[in-house]
Scaffold this motif. Structure first.
Motif, PDB file in Angstrom:
ATOM      1  N   THR A 196       0.812  -1.223   0.000  1.00 12.43           N
ATOM      2  CA  THR A 196       0.000   0.000   0.000  1.00 12.43           C
ATOM      3  C   THR A 196       0.844   1.272   0.000  1.00 12.43           C
ATOM      4  OG1 THR A 196      -0.146  -0.337   2.385  1.00 12.43           O
ATOM      5  CG2 THR A 196      -2.044  -1.008   1.057  1.00 12.43           C
ATOM      6  N   TYR A 197       1.942   1.283   0.773  1.00 12.41           N
ATOM      7  CA  TYR A 197       2.674   2.548   0.922  1.00 12.41           C
ATOM      8  C   TYR A 197       3.385   2.966  -0.354  1.00 12.41           C
ATOM      9  CZ  TYR A 197       7.280   0.240   1.504  1.00 12.41           C
ATOM     10  OH  TYR A 197       8.430  -0.469   1.311  1.00 12.41           O
ATOM     11  N   LEU A 198       3.525   2.050  -1.312  1.00  9.97           N
ATOM     12  CA  LEU A 198       4.204   2.380  -2.575  1.00  9.97           C
ATOM     13  C   LEU A 198       3.240   2.873  -3.648  1.00  9.97           C
ATOM     14  CD1 LEU A 198       6.675  -0.624  -2.663  1.00  9.97           C
ATOM     15  CD2 LEU A 198       7.268   1.768  -2.241  1.00  9.97           C
ATOM     16  N   ALA A 199       1.955   2.832  -3.363  1.00 10.32           N
ATOM     17  CA  ALA A 199       0.980   3.336  -4.335  1.00 10.32           C
ATOM     18  C   ALA A 199       1.098   4.850  -4.386  1.00 10.32           C
ATOM     19  CB  ALA A 199      -0.430   2.923  -3.924  1.00 10.32           C
ATOM     20  N   GLY A 237      12.717  15.228  -0.109  1.00  5.04           N
ATOM     21  CA  GLY A 237      13.048  13.828   0.097  1.00  5.04           C
ATOM     22  C   GLY A 237      12.944  13.068  -1.202  1.00  5.04           C
ATOM     23  N   ALA A 238      13.061  11.766  -1.092  1.00 10.44           N
ATOM     24  CA  ALA A 238      12.877  10.888  -2.247  1.00 10.44           C
ATOM     25  C   ALA A 238      12.284   9.593  -1.734  1.00 10.44           C
ATOM     26  CB  ALA A 238      14.203  10.618  -2.942  1.00 10.44           C
ATOM     27  N   LEU A 239      11.394   9.014  -2.494  1.00 10.28           N
ATOM     28  CA  LEU A 239      10.752   7.766  -2.075  1.00 10.28           C
ATOM     29  C   LEU A 239      10.573   6.862  -3.285  1.00 10.28           C
ATOM     30  CD1 LEU A 239       9.362   6.124   0.231  1.00 10.28           C
ATOM     31  CD2 LEU A 239       7.238   7.228  -0.440  1.00 10.28           C
ATOM     32  N   GLU A 240      10.798   5.571  -3.028  1.00  9.07           N
ATOM     33  CA  GLU A 240      10.922   4.575  -4.098  1.00  9.07           C
ATOM     34  C   GLU A 240       9.589   4.020  -4.600  1.00  9.07           C
ATOM     35  OE1 GLU A 240      11.973   4.215  -0.852  1.00  9.07           O
ATOM     36  OE2 GLU A 240      11.497   2.222  -0.096  1.00  9.07           O
ATOM     37  N   ASN A 241       8.552   4.822  -4.715  1.00  9.92           N
ATOM     38  CA  ASN A 241       7.249   4.309  -5.167  1.00  9.92           C
ATOM     39  C   ASN A 241       7.410   3.342  -6.337  1.00  9.92           C
ATOM     40  OD1 ASN A 241       5.824   5.729  -3.224  1.00  9.92           O
ATOM     41  ND2 ASN A 241       5.731   7.570  -4.480  1.00  9.92           N
ATOM     42  N   GLN A 242       6.667   2.258  -6.294  1.00 10.41           N
ATOM     43  CA  GLN A 242       6.914   1.143  -7.228  1.00 10.41           C
ATOM     44  C   GLN A 242       6.801   1.589  -8.687  1.00 10.41           C
ATOM     45  OE1 GLN A 242       5.956  -2.635  -5.688  1.00 10.41           O
ATOM     46  NE2 GLN A 242       4.928  -3.337  -7.529  1.00 10.41           N
TER      47      GLN A 242
END
Ligand code: TRP
Ligand code: ZN
Length: 498
Positions: free
Chosen positions: A252-255, A327-332
């Motif tokens: 869920t957190y990568l959506a 920041g940066a986040l690795e969303n799928q």
């Protein structure tokens, strides 16, 4: 030359680890943690992509909680989500979104009632298998009582219709997350670890992966994008609807959703292959000739990691660049980067870091949040692999020595089982990466990279625990490695650099 590279990575680590101006995350003490035992084996061993994996029952699971000791509020037991279908309308004039989220799940128990995690918004309607159904909301739990109980093994769909101006979410792990509205009106989501349920009702825990369809309707000047493949675009009078399909399991957190005025989904034809479509979601000032140079190395980065980690697990990759987020986040398949990073010299290393997460974090995902070093230590190690690729093994060793010195100074808690209010502390990243360096020294290069590849393929599209990683390492090296991992992951004292 070497020096510059080493410094660059030190900053990248600090920048990625600290997504807000709060300096406390990296220095929070490791106290007050409930002691936990490792959960049972939790994963699929298939190397092809299943529709979704089966959720293991944790001993403390309940209707309100999947049973994760780090964040007991997250997730729910009693069902296994197969698919989320999120239909979202963006209304720039009011700043509102109107959403219909359909959650298709299989009951793993007889359900007289069940919970979803959900925070905020006004719910206009909730239906189970098309029948309008009563519900209650209690803090972040949505409690649903269908007219008749759902039998174990049945597939059922919960459809929730809601609207409102999205609000930021403060989690225990990190403040200020969830749905963002940037300075140019851009909309985007960053939700790790627990903010997914602040924009869609969900079983908000990494153990319950599912496939996703996300469709975004917006005025024609706006471009919406989400994880996976663009499968449909429908032009209507005054609006465009784009539908994206994520056909591999996703937590869920990568959506994510990204919507920007004048933005474009830009193909990188040089980096794309028959297996992977490389495309980025870029604001007007970063398109075409203004594409950041490091971004043009994406194809080379994927190639380096495919050699070390095995085939790239998904069908697309790319990044979205947004404002108002440091920041940066690795969303799928669609990592999100704040503009600050794009303009900084460290950008290349942050790119590499988020790309490495597609293998470690996204395809292979923690079963419990306490094992988060399996994401962050591995992605940080990916930066070292990139440095070694560019500059050779001597520079790699300089990097490692720099990192070690920084960890020694910082007095982070050990990376295994970090405090829930400092899940992303620097030790998880840096000592986590050094743990992999120590393993490489112990087992040698051939076994080490075989361990990484085997771990990535054996647990692909599923979940894994630290214990499972250790058993892969022992299996492929033929060595007993408990002491090494115990010293590096769990002992307060930093072991000597091997
Ligand atoms: N996983 C991110 C990284 O690549 C760090 C992170 C965790 C994060 N939660 C976040 C970033 C929320 C932005 C927003 O290191
Ligand atoms: Zn990371």
């Amino acid at each position: 030359m070497h020096r510059i590279v080493v410094i660059a990575v030190a900053v990248a680590l600090a920048g990625v680890a600290c997504t807000s101006n709060e300096p406390t995350e990296a220095s929070a003490p490791a106290g007050d943690q409930p002691t936990t035992t490792a959960p049972p084996a939790t994963t699929t061993t298939s190397t092809t992509s299943p529709a979704t994996t089966t959720i293991p029952e944790l001993p403390t699971a309940s209707q309100e909680s999947i049973g994760d000791p780090t964040y007991p509020g997250l997730g729910n037991a009693g069902y296994d989500v197969q698919h989320y279908d999120i239909d979202l309308v963006w209304r720039p004039e009011s700043g509102e979104i109107g959403v219909v989220t359909a959650v298709e799940a299989i009951a793993t128990d007889d359900l007289a009632e069940y919970n979803l995690d959900f925070h905020g918004f006004d719910i206009e309607r909730l239906a189970v298998d098309g029948v309008e159904t009563t519900f209650e909301r209690s803090e972040d739990e949505l409690v649903i009582r269908p007219d008749s109980s759902i039998a174990m093994g049945t597939t059922f769909t919960t459809e929730v219709t809601y609207r409102g101006v999205p609000e930021r979410y403060d989690s225990i792990a990190l403040p200020d997350m969830g749905w963002f509205s940037g300075p140019d009106g851009e909309q985007f989501v960053v939700a790790e670890p627990d903010a997914a349920h602040s924009w869609f009702p969900s079983n908000d825990h990494p153990l319950d992966k599912a496939t996703f369809t996300i469709s975004i309707t917006a005025p024609p000047a706006w471009t919406g994008a989400a994880n996976g493949e663009l499968v449909e675009e429908v032009d209507d009078i005054g609006s465009v609807t784009r539908t994206f399909s994520m056909s591999d399991p996703m937590t869920t957190y990568l959506a994510t959703v990204v919507i920007g005025e004048g933005w474009q989904i830009v193909e990188d034809e040089a980096a794309s292959t028959e297996e992977i479509a490389v495309r980025h979601v870029l604001p007007p000032d970063l398109q075409d000739a203004n594409t950041p140079a490091a971004l043009l190395r994406t194809g080379e980065m994927i190639a380096v990691f495919e050699e070390r980690f095995g085939v790239y697990p998904f069908d697309e990759y790319g990044i979205a660049v947004v404002g108002g987020f440091a920041g940066a986040l690795e969303n799928q398949t669609l990592s999100v980067f704040g503009r600050e990073f794009v303009e900084a010299p460290i950008f290349e290393y942050v790119l590499v870091h988020e790309l490495a997460h597609q293998w470690f974090g996204n395809s292979v995902t923690v079963a419990l949040w306490e094992d988060i070093w399996l994401h962050e230590g591995f992605a940080t190690y990916g930066e070292l692999i990139w440095a070694e690729h560019l500059h050779g093994n001597d520079v790699y060793r300089e990097f490692v020595a720099e990192r070690y010195a920084a960890v020694e100074l910082a007095e982070y808690p050990p990376p295994g089982d970090p405090p829930s209010d400092a899940l992303f502390n620097g030790g998880v990243y840096q000592r986590g990466a050094l743990t992999l360096h120590a393993l490489r020294q112990e087992v040698g290069d051939v076994a080490f990279f075989a361990i990484l590849r085997t771990f990535a393929t054996r647990f692909a599209y599923g979940n894994a625990t630290t214990a499972e990683f250790i058993s892969v390492a022992e299996e492929l090296s033929g060595l007993e490695l408990d002491d090494l991992f115990d010293a590096w992951l769990y002992e307060p004292e930093l072991p000597p650099l091997p």
